[in-house]
Design a protein around this motif. Structure first.
Motif, PDB file in Angstrom:
ATOM      1  N   PHE A  37      13.779   3.227   0.053  1.00 14.43           N
ATOM      2  CA  PHE A  37      12.590   2.792  -0.814  1.00 14.43           C
ATOM      3  C   PHE A  37      12.983   2.996  -2.252  1.00 14.43           C
ATOM      4  CE2 PHE A  37      10.406   5.029   3.172  1.00 14.43           C
ATOM      5  CZ  PHE A  37      10.391   3.951   4.033  1.00 14.43           C
ATOM      6  N   GLY A  38      13.957   3.903  -2.290  1.00 20.37           N
ATOM      7  CA  GLY A  38      14.159   4.083  -3.703  1.00 20.37           C
ATOM      8  C   GLY A  38      12.952   4.574  -4.699  1.00 20.37           C
ATOM      9  N   ILE A  39      13.170   4.218  -5.913  1.00 23.87           N
ATOM     10  CA  ILE A  39      11.969   4.666  -6.844  1.00 23.87           C
ATOM     11  C   ILE A  39      10.703   3.835  -6.840  1.00 23.87           C
ATOM     12  CG2 ILE A  39      11.464   5.142  -9.508  1.00 23.87           C
ATOM     13  CD1 ILE A  39      13.366   7.346  -8.282  1.00 23.87           C
ATOM     14  N   THR A  40      11.156   2.511  -7.160  1.00 27.96           N
ATOM     15  CA  THR A  40       9.977   1.785  -7.017  1.00 27.96           C
ATOM     16  C   THR A  40       8.790   1.897  -5.812  1.00 27.96           C
ATOM     17  OG1 THR A  40      11.485   0.108  -8.245  1.00 27.96           O
ATOM     18  CG2 THR A  40       9.217  -0.690  -7.351  1.00 27.96           C
ATOM     19  N   ASN A  41       9.430   1.764  -4.539  1.00 24.92           N
ATOM     20  CA  ASN A  41       8.614   1.845  -3.509  1.00 24.92           C
ATOM     21  C   ASN A  41       8.021   2.972  -3.062  1.00 24.92           C
ATOM     22  OD1 ASN A  41       8.198  -0.902  -2.294  1.00 24.92           O
ATOM     23  ND2 ASN A  41      10.649  -0.653  -2.286  1.00 24.92           N
ATOM     24  N   SER A  42       8.737   4.040  -3.928  1.00 23.20           N
ATOM     25  CA  SER A  42       8.177   5.555  -3.609  1.00 23.20           C
ATOM     26  C   SER A  42       7.075   5.647  -4.757  1.00 23.20           C
ATOM     27  CB  SER A  42       9.242   6.660  -3.610  1.00 23.20           C
ATOM     28  OG  SER A  42      10.091   6.383  -2.862  1.00 23.20           O
ATOM     29  N   ALA A  43       7.218   5.264  -5.882  1.00 22.52           N
ATOM     30  CA  ALA A  43       6.231   5.534  -6.828  1.00 22.52           C
ATOM     31  C   ALA A  43       4.824   4.734  -6.482  1.00 22.52           C
ATOM     32  CB  ALA A  43       6.870   5.355  -8.241  1.00 22.52           C
ATOM     33  N   LEU A  44       5.404   3.507  -6.125  1.00 23.10           N
ATOM     34  CA  LEU A  44       4.281   2.339  -5.764  1.00 23.10           C
ATOM     35  C   LEU A  44       3.362   2.944  -4.827  1.00 23.10           C
ATOM     36  CD1 LEU A  44       2.832  -0.254  -6.070  1.00 23.10           C
ATOM     37  CD2 LEU A  44       4.432  -1.226  -4.826  1.00 23.10           C
ATOM     38  N   TRP A  45       4.055   3.439  -3.590  1.00 22.80           N
ATOM     39  CA  TRP A  45       3.202   4.125  -2.420  1.00 22.80           C
ATOM     40  C   TRP A  45       2.370   5.217  -2.930  1.00 22.80           C
ATOM     41  CZ3 TRP A  45       4.186   3.156   3.037  1.00 22.80           C
ATOM     42  CH2 TRP A  45       3.580   4.065   3.559  1.00 22.80           C
ATOM     43  N   ALA A  46       2.898   6.048  -3.748  1.00 24.49           N
ATOM     44  CA  ALA A  46       1.981   7.341  -4.383  1.00 24.49           C
ATOM     45  C   ALA A  46       0.889   6.714  -4.739  1.00 24.49           C
ATOM     46  CB  ALA A  46       2.809   8.157  -5.180  1.00 24.49           C
ATOM     47  N   ILE A  47       0.951   5.775  -5.643  1.00 22.19           N
ATOM     48  CA  ILE A  47      -0.255   5.393  -6.430  1.00 22.19           C
ATOM     49  C   ILE A  47      -1.312   4.556  -5.290  1.00 22.19           C
ATOM     50  CG2 ILE A  47      -1.065   3.621  -7.951  1.00 22.19           C
ATOM     51  CD1 ILE A  47       0.077   6.004  -9.262  1.00 22.19           C
ATOM     52  N   VAL A  48      -0.535   3.801  -4.480  1.00 26.50           N
ATOM     53  CA  VAL A  48      -1.507   3.129  -3.415  1.00 26.50           C
ATOM     54  C   VAL A  48      -2.236   4.305  -2.557  1.00 26.50           C
ATOM     55  CG1 VAL A  48      -1.313   1.667  -1.486  1.00 26.50           C
ATOM     56  CG2 VAL A  48      -0.004   0.952  -3.309  1.00 26.50           C
ATOM     57  N   THR A  49      -1.453   5.149  -2.115  1.00 21.97           N
ATOM     58  CA  THR A  49      -1.929   6.119  -1.036  1.00 21.97           C
ATOM     59  C   THR A  49      -3.041   7.217  -1.773  1.00 21.97           C
ATOM     60  OG1 THR A  49      -1.567   7.475   0.718  1.00 21.97           O
ATOM     61  CG2 THR A  49      -0.420   7.906  -1.316  1.00 21.97           C
ATOM     62  N   THR A  50      -3.046   7.156  -3.085  1.00 18.70           N
ATOM     63  CA  THR A  50      -4.212   8.129  -3.732  1.00 18.70           C
ATOM     64  C   THR A  50      -5.044   7.192  -4.054  1.00 18.70           C
ATOM     65  OG1 THR A  50      -2.543   8.325  -5.559  1.00 18.70           O
ATOM     66  CG2 THR A  50      -2.756  10.163  -4.080  1.00 18.70           C
ATOM     67  N   ALA A  51      -4.722   6.099  -4.508  1.00 23.25           N
ATOM     68  CA  ALA A  51      -5.997   5.312  -5.149  1.00 23.25           C
ATOM     69  C   ALA A  51      -6.966   4.805  -3.744  1.00 23.25           C
ATOM     70  CB  ALA A  51      -5.397   3.696  -5.439  1.00 23.25           C
ATOM     71  N   ALA A  52      -6.301   4.576  -2.529  1.00 19.06           N
ATOM     72  CA  ALA A  52      -7.161   4.621  -1.458  1.00 19.06           C
ATOM     73  C   ALA A  52      -7.042   6.035  -0.824  1.00 19.06           C
ATOM     74  CB  ALA A  52      -6.455   3.622  -0.355  1.00 19.06           C
ATOM     75  N   SER A  53      -8.021   6.324  -0.079  1.00 17.38           N
ATOM     76  CA  SER A  53      -8.192   7.849   0.437  1.00 17.38           C
ATOM     77  C   SER A  53      -7.441   8.088   1.516  1.00 17.38           C
ATOM     78  CB  SER A  53      -9.656   8.150   0.847  1.00 17.38           C
ATOM     79  OG  SER A  53      -9.892   7.595   1.947  1.00 17.38           O
TER      80      SER A  53
END
Lengths: 191, 602
Positions: B367-383
């Motif tokens: 996943f590297g940086i991009t997909n880990s950081a993007l996931w973190a935003i996605v998962t906390t934007a959604a509950s």
């Protein structure tokens, strides 16, 4: 009141059967039919048919003649696929810095001539503790050590790495990476 | 950030927005009871469910009955999941012979899954039997999501009906959400995920020989099973060799599909979507990430369609997307910049063609940086709260942004249903504030917003901060709360603040270092989840009932249009002001201090 209580109980049971029994059973049935390799853990067999690991689960390597994978924070031993775990060390935790220093030392001790900076994924523990991959840079870093241990030319090892690089999926998704287990199996097959 | 990084993020956002209209249209038809393509297959099943449970689908409910049905159904869910965990040792589908779960942990998990929080206090592969995972957790993944969607639909009916005293039938909304929306999508996603390598089997865990023997130290046990100690009281260690590894498997794909689509987030395995058997490839990662925001995004269009003006839905989706995108471009660079403490150690943290570089502690190579950081935003934007990297190991800013997204009230997309009804509460506050400015009774979608609606909306906005800040304050003041903290210093405070932000907004992600599986945290976080879910849902349903009974006010000269860029800005301003004013002081004590310490250290 009584009527909605009955509706609640009966509907709860029916929806439980539907989503908790029938749905997973249907998915399992179809999965075993269509993708039995993947559904059972992507296991790798050697030439005699014996299982030697899972393509998706990193194993722990520390001999100079094998490529080393990502450090793992699982207990009680690294890469324990029965109990996945990350280190959860924060970025300013002194324990993280100590762990990184120890890993750097181990890499340098195994290959004293190598003065190149060490790719970060090789000295930081993975999220799952089971990461099967390292970056191509981290594989590159280990070429000299592995070549020396096998007494072969570095070019030969480099060719093995190139053959084991998985590119970004569909050319753009994710990151390029090298599967450490399949790479080491290919190394072992050299002899 | 590399050009590939930008490209991956753009592809994600474009795909997400492109699917909002078709899926939103489909869901609107489902809720309006119109025929959809799946009717021929599912209508007989739906009718059978109603017949067996004695539900008359034509019968409408007042808001109080609707709420009662919602609560009683959730209570049954809590009881069932609790019982399954406690009794799993005596039940089938437990190939690893796992024992019953402790009562405090079982309470926490039961509440967690019934409230659509899916905080994971337990470690899946060493705690839950296959039966508990399927019949307990998977079921709640479906129905807690469906209950959230039902609540939203009831609220929308409040806007569309005039002089009415009913807001729909909870059983119908629940059943149709499950049958027509969540089940078909999950079935497709689960099979695609298996194709990528997610496991799906009822077989026991596999034992596989290791290529290199691993030796490690462990405490030596006496004949009584207790650790032996030497004269100084230290445990005596013995060297052990591992020649085999146990690979945990199970019916994971079926659960992961609904875990993402229902914005649930509780993983099959301990490390959740970082586990290679739960999220094996970049493509599985993309699809799981897409499914997290798919329904919350599309529901905005459903909302627009049902109120008869799709521009209203687009306006809300625009407000969500703008905040979401802005925060992505804070998060990814924060993680890509790496850890300054490693810079002096001859470590290469730069992004090149052959490595992603950056802060890789706790992240997966694929996943590297991009997909880990993007996931973190996605998962906390959604509950959602599932993770594909360990948030506890993120940089201070990289950990703060996900925490703040939860603190904003889970309204930037948010949970399925709950995110949009939360955002509509903010919209009500926004029209109220602007109504005050021009001295007119505020209205939204043709309904007058009066004192009763404002009181209810204020409750929904004030309860989560109260739970989050109160809970954090309590936990850091008493010893049992502090004992669970793992990382030292300001980061330790962040762990506690993150835990309550997560439970108090029904997200479920964690700074995993905190040992939250203790009676103290299991109980307190369990209560936090209960408060936040129901003290939001009940006022929302009350507003639905009140709005449905009102007449529709025709649009006049003094009406504030709520589909314009001005309103989008007003809505964003309201969300950010409430979120910033409430939480900036607490954030300053945790991530902000840690960031300053990190960049100041030499």
């Amino acid at each position: 009141m009584i009527k909605s209580l009955k509706a609640a109980i009966v509907l709860f049971i029916l929806l439980s059967v539907l989503t908790g029994v029938i749905y997973p059973a249907v998915v399992t049935g179809l999965a075993q039919l269509l993708f039995s390799q993947q559904a059972n853990g992507s296991l790798i067999n050697d030439s005699s048919g014996k299982v030697t690991g899972s393509r998706l689960i990193g194993q722990s390597f520390s001999s100079p003649g094998h490529f080393w994978g990502r450090p793992s924070a699982t207990g009680p031993f690294p890469n324990n696929a029965g109990a996945s775990s990350g280190s959860n060390l924060g970025p300013t935790n002194p324990a993280l810095i100590e762990a990184v220093k120890t890993r750097i030392q181990a890499l340098k001790d195994a290959d004293p001539d190598n003065k190149a900076p060490i790719p970060v994924d090789l000295i930081t523990s993975s999220g799952s503790g089971l990461d099967p991959h390292i970056s191509p840079a981290a594989a590159e870093y280990q070429i000299n050590r592995v070549a020396k241990a096998h007494n072969v030319k570095p070019e030969m090892i480099r060719a093995l790495i190139d053959a084991n690089i998985e590119d970004r999926q569909w050319g753009f998704i994710g990151e390029p990476r090298v599967n450490v287990l399949t790479l080491n199996l290919a190394l072992d097959a050299l002899h | 950030m590399t050009s590939n990084s930008y490209f991956q993020i753009i592809v994600y956002i474009v795909t997400l927005l492109a699917l909002a209209k078709p899926l939103g249209w489909y869901m609107a038809r489902v809720y309006e009871g119109e025929s959809v393509g799946l009717n021929r297959l599912l209508a007989p099943l739906e009718a059978l469910l109603y017949r067996l449970s004695g539900v008359n689908p034509k019968e409408e409910m007042r808001w109080t009955d609707y709420t009662f049905s919602f609560l009683i159904f959730n209570l049954l869910g809590v009881l069932a999941v609790f019982a399954l965990q406690r009794l799993q040792a005596y039940l089938p589908f437990n190939p690893q012979s796992l024992p019953g779960v402790s009562s405090d942990s079982a309470f926490n998990t039961a509440v967690s899954f019934a409230t659509n929080t899916n905080w994971q206090g337990y470690s899946g592969e060493v705690t839950m039997s296959y039966l508990t995972q399927m019949l307990g957790l998977t079921v709640q993944n479906f129905v807690s999501a469906a209950a959230g969607m039902a609540t939203l639909v009831a609220l929308i009916r409040g806007f569309t009906r005039r002089n009415a005293d009913t807001i729909g039938n909870f059983w119908v909304d629940l059943t149709r959400s499950t049958l027509y929306i969540l089940m078909p999508l999950s079935l497709i996603l689960a099979l695609v995920l298996v194709g990528q390598g997610v496991v799906q089997t009822f077989s026991p865990y596999r034992s596989v020989p290791l290529i290199e023997t691993v030796s490690y130290e462990q405490p030596k046990l006496g004949t009584d099973g207790l650790a032996l100690q030497d004269a100084a009281g230290k445990p005596i260690m013995e060297s052990v060799e591992a020649k085999e590894q146990i690979i945990a498997v199970g019916p994971a794909a079926s659960q992961i599909a609904i875990k993402q689509l229902g914005t649930n987030g509780g993983g099959f395995f301990n490390v959740n979507s970082a586990h290679p058997l739960e999220n094996p490839t970049p493509l599985s990662n993309f699809l799981e990430m897409l499914s997290i925001l798919l329904i919350p995004g599309a529901l905005c269009y459903t909302f627009g369609m049902m109120v008869g003006d799709t521009r209203q839905g687009w306006a809300i989706l625009a407000a969500m997307t703008l905040i979401f995108v802005a925060l992505i471009f804070v998060e990814v660079p924060a993680e890509q910049s790496g850890n300054p403490a490693l810079a002096s150690l001859s470590v290469d943290q730069s992004a090149t063609v052959s490595q992603s570089g950056g802060n890789m502690e706790g992240k997966e190579t694929r996943f590297g940086i991009t997909n880990s950081a993007l996931w973190a935003i996605v998962t906390t934007a959604a509950s959602n709260g599932s993770v594909n990297a360990m948030h506890d190991s993120f940089t201070p800013i990289g950990g703060m942004i996900p925490m703040w997204l939860m603190q904003l009230g889970e309204v930037i997309f948010g949970g399925v249903g709950s995110g949009l009804y939360g955002m509509i509460m903010f919209a009500i506050v926004a029209v109220f504030v602007s109504g005050l400015m021009i001295g007119r009774t505020p209205e939204y979608l043709g309904k007058k917003i009066e004192a009763y609606e404002m009181k209810m909306a204020a409750i929904t906005i004030l309860i989560p901060p109260l739970v989050v800040l109160g809970g954090t304050a309590l936990a850091v003041m008493i010893d049992v709360g502090k004992a669970s903290v793992f990382n030292p210093g300001a980061h330790g405070f962040s762990e506690v603040l993150y835990a309550f932000s997560s439970a108090g907004n029904n997200n479920g992600s964690a700074f995993g270092g905190l040992s939250a599986n203790t009676p103290f945290y299991n109980s307190l976080l369990g209560l936090a989840m209960l408060f936040s879910r129901y003290w939001l849902a009940i006022p929302v349903l009350a507003i639905a009932g009140s709005l449905a009974s009102k007449k529709i006010v025709p649009v006049g000269l003094g009406t504030l249009p709520t589909h314009t860029p001005l309103f989008v800005a007003l809505l964003i301003g309201t969300v950010l002001m409430v979120g910033a004013l409430t939480f900036v002081p607490a954030l300053a004590l945790g991530p902000v201090v840690e960031h300053l310490q990190m960049i100041g250290a030499k």
